[in-house]
Design a protein around this motif. Structure first.
Motif, PDB file in Angstrom:
ATOM      1  N   GLY A   1       5.755   4.727  13.448  1.00 37.25           N
ATOM      2  CA  GLY A   1       4.793   5.663  13.344  1.00 37.25           C
ATOM      3  C   GLY A   1       5.106   6.800  12.362  1.00 37.25           C
ATOM      4  O   GLY A   1       4.137   7.671  12.248  1.00 37.25           O
ATOM      5  N   ARG A   2       6.320   7.111  12.044  1.00 33.47           N
ATOM      6  CA  ARG A   2       6.787   8.250  11.269  1.00 33.47           C
ATOM      7  C   ARG A   2       5.970   8.145   9.790  1.00 33.47           C
ATOM      8  O   ARG A   2       5.524   9.167   9.414  1.00 33.47           O
ATOM      9  CB  ARG A   2       8.078   8.433  10.990  1.00 33.47           C
ATOM     10  CG  ARG A   2       8.519   9.595  10.097  1.00 33.47           C
ATOM     11  CD  ARG A   2      10.146   9.493  10.215  1.00 33.47           C
ATOM     12  NE  ARG A   2      10.898   8.342   9.635  1.00 33.47           N
ATOM     13  CZ  ARG A   2      10.747   8.078   8.188  1.00 33.47           C
ATOM     14  NH1 ARG A   2      10.301   8.916   7.385  1.00 33.47           N
ATOM     15  NH2 ARG A   2      11.238   7.002   7.876  1.00 33.47           N
ATOM     16  N   ILE A   3       5.659   7.065   9.349  1.00 31.77           N
ATOM     17  CA  ILE A   3       5.157   6.871   7.698  1.00 31.77           C
ATOM     18  C   ILE A   3       3.778   6.903   7.796  1.00 31.77           C
ATOM     19  O   ILE A   3       3.359   7.294   6.809  1.00 31.77           O
ATOM     20  CB  ILE A   3       6.018   5.747   7.078  1.00 31.77           C
ATOM     21  CG1 ILE A   3       7.424   6.024   7.115  1.00 31.77           C
ATOM     22  CG2 ILE A   3       5.419   5.648   5.692  1.00 31.77           C
ATOM     23  CD1 ILE A   3       8.152   4.907   6.350  1.00 31.77           C
ATOM     24  N   GLY A   4       3.227   6.170   8.716  1.00 31.65           N
ATOM     25  CA  GLY A   4       1.755   6.174   8.929  1.00 31.65           C
ATOM     26  C   GLY A   4       1.549   5.638  10.528  1.00 31.65           C
ATOM     27  O   GLY A   4       2.400   5.638  11.240  1.00 31.65           O
ATOM     28  N   LYS A   5       0.204   6.180  10.810  1.00 32.79           N
ATOM     29  CA  LYS A   5      -0.240   6.156  12.360  1.00 32.79           C
ATOM     30  C   LYS A   5      -0.315   4.571  12.798  1.00 32.79           C
ATOM     31  O   LYS A   5      -0.589   3.991  12.247  1.00 32.79           O
ATOM     32  CB  LYS A   5      -1.608   6.768  12.512  1.00 32.79           C
ATOM     33  CG  LYS A   5      -1.522   8.191  12.179  1.00 32.79           C
ATOM     34  CD  LYS A   5      -2.665   8.824  12.544  1.00 32.79           C
ATOM     35  CE  LYS A   5      -2.945  10.306  12.277  1.00 32.79           C
ATOM     36  NZ  LYS A   5      -2.170  10.977  13.280  1.00 32.79           N
TER      37      LYS A   5
ATOM     38  N   ALA B   1       0.927  -1.181   0.302  1.00 29.63           N
ATOM     39  CA  ALA B   1       0.053  -0.004   0.122  1.00 29.63           C
ATOM     40  C   ALA B   1       0.567   1.344   0.163  1.00 29.63           C
ATOM     41  O   ALA B   1       0.710   2.020  -0.865  1.00 29.63           O
ATOM     42  CB  ALA B   1      -0.941  -0.118   1.119  1.00 29.63           C
ATOM     43  N   ILE B   2       1.917   1.269   0.951  1.00 28.61           N
ATOM     44  CA  ILE B   2       2.836   2.574   0.945  1.00 28.61           C
ATOM     45  C   ILE B   2       3.510   2.662  -0.432  1.00 28.61           C
ATOM     46  O   ILE B   2       3.698   3.814  -0.988  1.00 28.61           O
ATOM     47  CB  ILE B   2       3.823   2.368   2.143  1.00 28.61           C
ATOM     48  CG1 ILE B   2       3.079   2.209   3.416  1.00 28.61           C
ATOM     49  CG2 ILE B   2       4.794   3.412   2.080  1.00 28.61           C
ATOM     50  CD1 ILE B   2       3.938   2.010   4.553  1.00 28.61           C
ATOM     51  N   ALA B   3       4.113   1.456  -0.922  1.00 33.58           N
ATOM     52  CA  ALA B   3       4.675   1.592  -2.197  1.00 33.58           C
ATOM     53  C   ALA B   3       3.969   2.409  -3.330  1.00 33.58           C
ATOM     54  O   ALA B   3       4.426   2.678  -4.188  1.00 33.58           O
ATOM     55  CB  ALA B   3       5.199   0.304  -2.707  1.00 33.58           C
TER      56      ALA B   3
ATOM     57  N   THR C   1      -0.279   5.054  -1.124  1.00 35.13           N
ATOM     58  CA  THR C   1      -1.528   5.152  -0.416  1.00 35.13           C
ATOM     59  C   THR C   1      -1.076   5.441   1.393  1.00 35.13           C
ATOM     60  O   THR C   1      -0.329   4.731   1.747  1.00 35.13           O
ATOM     61  CB  THR C   1      -2.324   3.748  -0.270  1.00 35.13           C
ATOM     62  OG1 THR C   1      -2.575   3.359  -1.583  1.00 35.13           O
ATOM     63  CG2 THR C   1      -3.685   3.675   0.464  1.00 35.13           C
ATOM     64  N   ASN C   2      -1.806   6.185   1.594  1.00 30.47           N
ATOM     65  CA  ASN C   2      -1.827   6.515   3.264  1.00 30.47           C
ATOM     66  C   ASN C   2      -2.223   5.335   3.864  1.00 30.47           C
ATOM     67  O   ASN C   2      -3.269   4.806   3.546  1.00 30.47           O
ATOM     68  CB  ASN C   2      -2.572   7.975   3.763  1.00 30.47           C
ATOM     69  CG  ASN C   2      -1.908   8.495   4.929  1.00 30.47           C
ATOM     70  OD1 ASN C   2      -0.910   8.459   5.296  1.00 30.47           O
ATOM     71  ND2 ASN C   2      -2.939   9.135   5.607  1.00 30.47           N
ATOM     72  N   VAL C   3      -1.488   5.132   5.174  1.00 32.71           N
ATOM     73  CA  VAL C   3      -2.055   3.911   5.930  1.00 32.71           C
ATOM     74  C   VAL C   3      -2.099   4.226   7.398  1.00 32.71           C
ATOM     75  O   VAL C   3      -1.452   5.292   7.980  1.00 32.71           O
ATOM     76  CB  VAL C   3      -0.901   2.897   5.833  1.00 32.71           C
ATOM     77  CG1 VAL C   3      -0.767   2.282   4.357  1.00 32.71           C
ATOM     78  CG2 VAL C   3       0.425   3.096   6.192  1.00 32.71           C
ATOM     79  N   VAL C   4      -2.838   3.073   8.135  1.00 34.32           N
ATOM     80  CA  VAL C   4      -2.934   3.407   9.585  1.00 34.32           C
ATOM     81  C   VAL C   4      -2.826   1.890   9.744  1.00 34.32           C
ATOM     82  O   VAL C   4      -3.436   1.073   9.144  1.00 34.32           O
ATOM     83  CB  VAL C   4      -4.292   3.711   9.943  1.00 34.32           C
ATOM     84  CG1 VAL C   4      -4.536   3.374  11.306  1.00 34.32           C
ATOM     85  CG2 VAL C   4      -4.339   5.617   9.945  1.00 34.32           C
ATOM     86  N   SER C   5      -2.305   1.538  10.965  1.00 33.49           N
ATOM     87  CA  SER C   5      -1.983   0.268  11.315  1.00 33.49           C
ATOM     88  C   SER C   5      -2.010  -0.173  12.904  1.00 33.49           C
ATOM     89  O   SER C   5      -1.533   0.973  13.654  1.00 33.49           O
ATOM     90  CB  SER C   5      -0.738  -0.316  10.895  1.00 33.49           C
ATOM     91  OG  SER C   5      -0.469  -1.562  11.199  1.00 33.49           O
ATOM     92  N   THR C   6      -2.549  -1.413  13.174  1.00 34.70           N
ATOM     93  CA  THR C   6      -2.347  -1.713  14.678  1.00 34.70           C
ATOM     94  C   THR C   6      -0.676  -1.833  15.044  1.00 34.70           C
ATOM     95  O   THR C   6      -0.006  -2.185  14.265  1.00 34.70           O
ATOM     96  CB  THR C   6      -2.871  -2.784  15.029  1.00 34.70           C
ATOM     97  OG1 THR C   6      -2.902  -3.839  13.962  1.00 34.70           O
ATOM     98  CG2 THR C   6      -4.590  -2.552  15.030  1.00 34.70           C
ATOM     99  N   ASP C   7      -0.416  -1.611  16.193  1.00 37.16           N
ATOM    100  CA  ASP C   7       1.052  -1.753  16.722  1.00 37.16           C
ATOM    101  C   ASP C   7       1.178  -3.119  16.953  1.00 37.16           C
ATOM    102  O   ASP C   7       1.640  -3.406  18.289  1.00 37.16           O
ATOM    103  CB  ASP C   7       1.301  -0.679  17.802  1.00 37.16           C
ATOM    104  CG  ASP C   7       2.734  -0.454  18.019  1.00 37.16           C
ATOM    105  OD1 ASP C   7       3.463  -1.128  16.951  1.00 37.16           O
ATOM    106  OD2 ASP C   7       3.184   0.120  18.919  1.00 37.16           O
ATOM    107  N   CYS C   8       0.828  -4.210  16.350  1.00 37.38           N
ATOM    108  CA  CYS C   8       0.800  -5.318  16.790  1.00 37.38           C
ATOM    109  C   CYS C   8       2.550  -5.985  16.430  1.00 37.38           C
ATOM    110  O   CYS C   8       3.200  -5.442  16.040  1.00 37.38           O
ATOM    111  CB  CYS C   8      -0.024  -6.491  16.108  1.00 37.38           C
ATOM    112  SG  CYS C   8       0.433  -6.325  14.302  1.00 37.38           S
TER     113      CYS C   8
END
Length: 362
Positions: free
Chosen positions: A307-311, A284-286, A289-296
């Protein structure tokens, strides 16, 4: 060099199979002889016969597994295999016993976090397996630094045996497919998306609950499109009905080209409870596309540089995920952030693996 990939199954062309397949194609293009050994021969549904020699084992089972180890060992001798790359635990164990007292360079790979709920063995058993593997002459490959450190916490003696090789996620075909017209399915004019197997591990139930909060706060918030199939499908559809969001949440099932979906979306969400190295997040990033992810554990924090590139949001935190999702259509990735995903290219992955082939074991 004669390289053989060892897998338990090769049926649905899932994430691990795709990774091994991409590496195999790269090594073949570089002039090496490449083959596959599939322990459960009945699972081979993908026709790659025009590309690789595929050796098929028998049906899975404990007794047949013992015979498969002998057959695999004979296959390695007969075809003068120099390198064996195994993926997932059953294949790793088979490769371990099949290459004992040989000169074969053996690589065992782990693609998932240690406590994935869907694996058939518990975390303690996984650690026992890798205790054995790290004591062998072979090398263990993890797909992220976090996963490597989680193994080393319990297996400190494996410091010189456990390595990180980036998954070969990004290939030229991904970018080409992302530019294709969307003709196979009808999409909303504006949407955010997620891609993955519909299992509890992927946390789509949390995503749908968070989406409900999003459209409650922002009436014009984009629709949610989910691509993937799995055993949670019925329960997830029921959840959208219970939350009165069924008209805004679209299930596409499994699709062959998720890249065009990502490319044309207003944002991508990874809601997983566990991961190894989520390839969809990298893709998605490549694709910008802006992304959000769990910190799993493990993978997202490493991919998103903390968390610099996406939340990044806490796992199973519906409120935090919703707040992060609301910001998706408001931001756009910079070119430099997009280029950071080049470290997960097929070229870089092949280089890392090749270094292990030629590196002497301690």
């Amino acid at each position: 060099m004669n390289i053989q990939f060892v897998l338990k199954d090769f049926s649905t062309f899932g994430g691990v199979e795709r990774i091994q397949y991409n590496l195999a194609k790269k090594f073949k293009n570089d002039g090496h002889n490449v083959s596959f050994y599939i322990l459960n021969g009945d699972s081979v549904a993908l026709d790659t016969s025009h590309e690789f020699i595929i050796h098929k084992g028998s049906k899975s089972g404990f007794i047949t597994f013992l015979f498969e180890i002998i057959k695999l060992r004979n296959n390695i001798y007969k075809n003068r295999i120099d390198v064996v790359i195994a993926a997932k635990e059953q294949a790793n164990i088979a490769a371990f016993f099949a290459t004992i007292f040989t000169k074969v360079s053996t690589i065992y790979t782990r693609h998932s976090a240690l406590n994935v709920s869907e694996q058939r063995i518990n975390e303690r058993s996984v650690l026992l397996i890798y205790s054995l593997l790290t004591l062998s002459k072979g090398k263990v490959v993890t797909v992220s630094h976090d996963l490597k450190y989680s193994l080393l916490k319990s297996l400190p003696w494996g410091k010189d045996k456990i390595h990180v090789c980036p998954n070969p996620v990004l290939t030229e075909s991904i970018y080409l497919k992302s530019l294709q017209p969307i003709t196979d399915f009808k999409l909303p004019l504006s949407y955010i998306c997620s891609v993955g197997r519909l299992t509890r591990t992927k946390g789509f139930d949390v995503l749908i609950q968070a989406y409900k909060q999003c459209i409650t706060k922002e009436l014009n918030f984009p629709d949610l499109v989910i691509a993937g199939s799995g055993e949670e499908y019925a329960s997830l559809v029921k959840l959208t009905q219970e939350l009165n969001v069924a008209d805004k949440v679209h299930f596409l099932g499994h699709i062959d080209n998720p890249y065009v979906l990502m490319k044309n979306s207003s944002g991508f969400v990874l809601s997983s409870r566990n991961e190894g190295l989520p390839t969809v997040l990298i893709e998605a990033i490549a694709l910008g596309t802006n992304v959000v992810s769990t910190d799993c554990l493990t993978g997202p924090r490493e991919i998103l540089d903390g968390g610099r590139i996406g939340k990044l949001v806490p796992v199973e935190d519906v409120r935090s995920l919703a707040e992060a999702m609301l910001t998706l259509p408001l931001h756009k990735l910079s070119e430099s952030e997009i280029r950071e995903m080049d470290r997960y290219s097929l070229e870089q992955s092949a280089i890392a693996y090749f270094k292990l082939f030629t590196k002497k074991s301690h």
